[in-house]
Scaffold this motif. Structure first.
Motif, PDB file in Angstrom:
ATOM      1  N   SER A  50       7.702  -0.829   8.414  1.00 58.50           N
ATOM      2  CA  SER A  50       6.907  -2.040   8.161  1.00 58.50           C
ATOM      3  C   SER A  50       5.524  -1.742   7.584  1.00 58.50           C
ATOM      4  N   ALA A  51       4.931  -0.595   7.952  1.00 55.79           N
ATOM      5  CA  ALA A  51       3.549  -0.341   7.550  1.00 55.79           C
ATOM      6  C   ALA A  51       3.398   0.652   6.412  1.00 55.79           C
ATOM      7  N   ILE A  52       4.353   1.567   6.266  1.00 56.33           N
ATOM      8  CA  ILE A  52       4.200   2.613   5.247  1.00 56.33           C
ATOM      9  C   ILE A  52       4.987   2.271   3.988  1.00 56.33           C
ATOM     10  N   ILE A  53       6.323   2.156   4.104  1.00 51.47           N
ATOM     11  CA  ILE A  53       7.114   1.884   2.889  1.00 51.47           C
ATOM     12  C   ILE A  53       7.235   0.393   2.600  1.00 51.47           C
ATOM     13  N   LYS A  54       7.031  -0.443   3.635  1.00 49.43           N
ATOM     14  CA  LYS A  54       7.000  -1.904   3.487  1.00 49.43           C
ATOM     15  C   LYS A  54       8.248  -2.461   2.808  1.00 49.43           C
ATOM     16  N   SER A  55       9.384  -1.938   3.216  1.00 49.06           N
ATOM     17  CA  SER A  55      10.677  -2.455   2.744  1.00 49.06           C
ATOM     18  C   SER A  55      11.729  -2.119   3.779  1.00 49.06           C
ATOM     19  N   ASN A  56      12.829  -2.834   3.754  1.00 46.39           N
ATOM     20  CA  ASN A  56      13.871  -2.649   4.754  1.00 46.39           C
ATOM     21  C   ASN A  56      14.682  -1.383   4.478  1.00 46.39           C
ATOM     22  N   GLN A 110      -3.209   5.835   2.142  1.00 38.06           N
ATOM     23  CA  GLN A 110      -3.590   4.695   1.311  1.00 38.06           C
ATOM     24  C   GLN A 110      -2.828   3.428   1.678  1.00 38.06           C
ATOM     25  N   SER A 111      -1.814   3.553   2.540  1.00 36.73           N
ATOM     26  CA  SER A 111      -1.094   2.357   2.978  1.00 36.73           C
ATOM     27  C   SER A 111      -1.979   1.460   3.840  1.00 36.73           C
ATOM     28  N   ASP A 112      -2.998   2.029   4.454  1.00 36.61           N
ATOM     29  CA  ASP A 112      -3.966   1.260   5.250  1.00 36.61           C
ATOM     30  C   ASP A 112      -5.323   1.952   5.134  1.00 36.61           C
ATOM     31  N   ILE A 114      -8.459   9.769   8.015  1.00 33.34           N
ATOM     32  CA  ILE A 114      -7.888  10.864   7.238  1.00 33.34           C
ATOM     33  C   ILE A 114      -8.516  10.928   5.847  1.00 33.34           C
ATOM     34  N   ILE A 115      -8.674   9.788   5.211  1.00 33.74           N
ATOM     35  CA  ILE A 115      -9.242   9.754   3.863  1.00 33.74           C
ATOM     36  C   ILE A 115     -10.664  10.323   3.873  1.00 33.74           C
TER      37      ILE A 115
END
Length: 440
Positions: free
Chosen positions: A203-209, A287-289, A297-298
Motif C-alpha cells: 500500500s505504501a511503497i509500490i501502491k498497487s495490488n 521517495q515513496s514518503d 534516510i534521505i
C-alpha cells in the motif's frame, strides 16, 4: 592464581572504546549547535557524566571475577523480567514506546541492562546443559530468549527486541546447538517480519495490488493457508517418523517456518504501529514518503554524501545544524560524524569497531572457561548487530529500527550497558588461562 593489575585490561579494546566515546561526546555537542553557532542542548554534559560513570563500571567489572555471576544470574534474570513488566504497565512513553522507568528527567531503560543479564543467564544454562538432548536444550534456550524479547515487543520497542536474536544465535552456535535449530529460529524471525510488512509494502511503497499479498490481507484466505501449511507440516512430521526419509524432514522444516510465521504475523501486525512497520521497509524507496517515513534516510544520505573525503569540518555540518536530521544525537549520530569528518572519520570509526570485534574473537579463542566463552560470544553478537544495523540504517541499506551506535549515540542506559559488557570481556580475558573450578 594472582593476577597483576595490568592483566585486567585489554588495552586494545580500552583504547578503541575511549576513542569512540570521545567521538560520541564531540558530535553530540555538535548536534546541539544550531545554524547560528549557538549551543542549544546540554546533552553532551550528560554524556560526559555517563562516560565517567561507565568507565568506573568497566573497571569494576574487569576486576570482578565473572564466574561469580553464575550463581546470581537466575535471580537477576527474574528481577529484570519483573522490571520489564513494570515498565509496560507504569513506564513513561518516550517516542511512541513505554520503555522507560524513573522520576522526572532521571530514568533508565530496563531493556538495555536486560541484554547483559540475558547473556549471563543464557550462558549459565548452555554451560550446564551440554549433555541434554539437543531439542530439549534448544527449546529451553529459546524460552530464555523469548520471555524478555516478548516483553520488550509489547512496549513496543522492535529495535531493541531484535538484538536478542543475534545474541541467541551467536551463543547457541558456540554451545554446539544444532545449526538446523538455529536456522529454524532465524527463518521464522525473518519470515514473520516479511509477512508483517508486506501489506504495508503493497500500500505504501509500490501502491498497487500484488495478488500473492492477498494471502496476508484477506482473513479467510489467510486462515485457509495457515491450516494448509499446518497440515503439510504434520504430514511431514508423520512421514519422517514412519519412513525416516530425509525429504519428509525438510518438508516439515520448511512448512513449519511458514506455518509459525503466518501465525506470528497476526499479533505482530497488531502490536506494531503502522508507522513502525513502514519504517522497516521505507529504505527500499525513501521517495515513496519523502516528508514522512523516508525523511530520515534521505537527510542522512545527504549528510554522509556531503562529507566527501575529509568532511566539512567540526561544527560545519549543515544537515545537523539546520536540524534536518531527527534523532541526530542518538540513532543518526554517525550521519553527523560522516558529514563533518568525511570518509576518513567514518573509516576510523569502522576500524575501531573492527578491532573491538577482532579482540573479542581472540578472547573467545583463548578462553578455557566455557561460561566466559559463551558470555564473550553473546557480547560479540550484541556489538556486531548494533554496529551493522545502525550504520546500515543511516546509509539507507538497512531498515530503520531505532538501534543506537555503541559508545557514540547519546544515552546513559545504552552507554553503561556497553561499558559493562566491555568490562566483562576484560574480566574473561584476564582469567582466560585460569583452570580452577568454576565458582557457582
Amino acid at each position: 592464581m594472582k593476577l597483576h593489575i595490568i592483566d585486567k585490561f585489554d588495552y586494545g579494546i580500552l583504547l578503541c572504546i575511549s576513542f569512540l566515546t570521545f567521538m560520541g561526546i564531540a558530535f553530540i555537542y555538535s548536534s546541539g549547535v544550531n545554524s547560528d553557532g549557538v549551543l542549544q542542548s546540554r546533552e553532551y554534559l550528560k554524556q560526559i557524566m555517563w562516560a565517567g560513570i561507565g568507565l568506573c563500571v568497566l573497571a569494576i567489572a574487569a576486576f570482578f571475577d565473572f564466574r561469580r555471576l553464575k550463581r546470581y544470574s537466575l535471580g537477576l534474570y527474574l528481577f529484570i523480567l519483573v522490571a520489564l513488566i513494570y515498565t509496560i504497565l507504569f513506564g513513561k512513553y518516550v517516542k511512541g514506546a513505554r520503555s522507560w522507568i524513573g522520576i522526572g528527567n532521571l530514568g533508565i531503560q530496563p531493556s538495555e541492562p536486560c541484554k547483559i543479564i540475558y547473556i549471563l543467564f543464557l550462558a549459565r544454562y548452555l554451560d550446564r546443559s551440554p549433555h541434554e538432548k539437543p531439542l530439549k536444550r534448544f527449546i529451553y534456550a529459546l524460552i530464555i530468549m523469548l520471555l524478555p524479547m516478548g516483553l520488550i515487543l509489547l512496549q513496543p520497542d522492535l529495535g531493541t527486541a531484535t538484538v536478542y536474536l543475534p545474541i541467541f544465535i551467536f551463543m547457541c552456535f558456540m554451545a554446539n546447538v544444532p545449526v538446523r535449530y538455529l536456522g529454524l529460529v532465524l527463518g521464522i524471525g525473518m519470515t514473520t517480519i516479511i509477512f508483517t510488512v508486506l501489506p504495508i509494502w503493497e500500500s505504501a511503497i509500490i501502491k498497487s495490488n500484488v495478488p500473492i499479498v492477498r494471502i496476508l490481507t484477506d482473513n479467510k484466505l489467510k486462515l485457509f493457508v495457515i491450516m494448509a501449511t499446518g497440515l503439510i507440516t504434520a504430514i511431514g512430521v508423520l512421514g519422517q517418523t514412519l519412513f525416516k526419509q530425509k525429504y519428509f524432514y525438510w518438508i516439515a522444516y520448511v512448512f513449519a517456518i511458514l506455518f509459525i510465521s503466518l501465525i506470528l504475523s497476526i499479533p505482530a501486525g497488531k502490536v506494531l504501529r503502522p508507522y513502525q512497520i513502514q519504517r522497516l521497509i521505507v529504505f527500499l524507496d525513501p521517495q515513496s514518503d519523502p516528508l514522512g517515513a523516508g525523511w530520515n534516510i534521505i537527510q542522512s544520505k545527504i549528510a554522509i554524501g556531503s562529507g566527501n573525503l575529509w568532511g566539512r569540518g567540526f561544527l560545519q555540518g549543515t544537515q545537523s545544524h539546520y536540524h534536518f536530521l531527527p534523532e541526530q544525537s542518538t540513532d543518526f549520530i554517525f550521519s553527523i560524524l560522516a558529514e563533518e569528518t568525511g570518509f576518513v572519520g567514518g573509516r576510523l570509526v569502522f576500524s575501531a569497531f573492527l578491532l573491538i570485534l577482532l579482540r573479542i574473537i581472540r578472547i573467545i579463542q583463548v578462553t578455557s572457561n566455557v561460561y566466559g566463552n559463551l558470555i564473550a560470544a553473546g557480547i560479540l553478537g550484541m556489538y556486531f548487530y548494533h554496529f551493522i544495523i545502525n550504520v546500515g540504517m543511516v546509509m539507507g541499506i538497512m531498515p530503520i529500527t531505532g538501534i543506537p551506535l555503541p559508545f557514540l549515540s547519546y544515552g546513559g542506559s545504552a552507554l553503561l550497558t556497553n561499558m559493562l559488557a566491555a568490562g566483562l570481556l576484560m574480566s574473561i580475558k584476564s582469567r582466560k588461562l585460569d583452570f580452577s573450578v568454576d565458582i557457582v
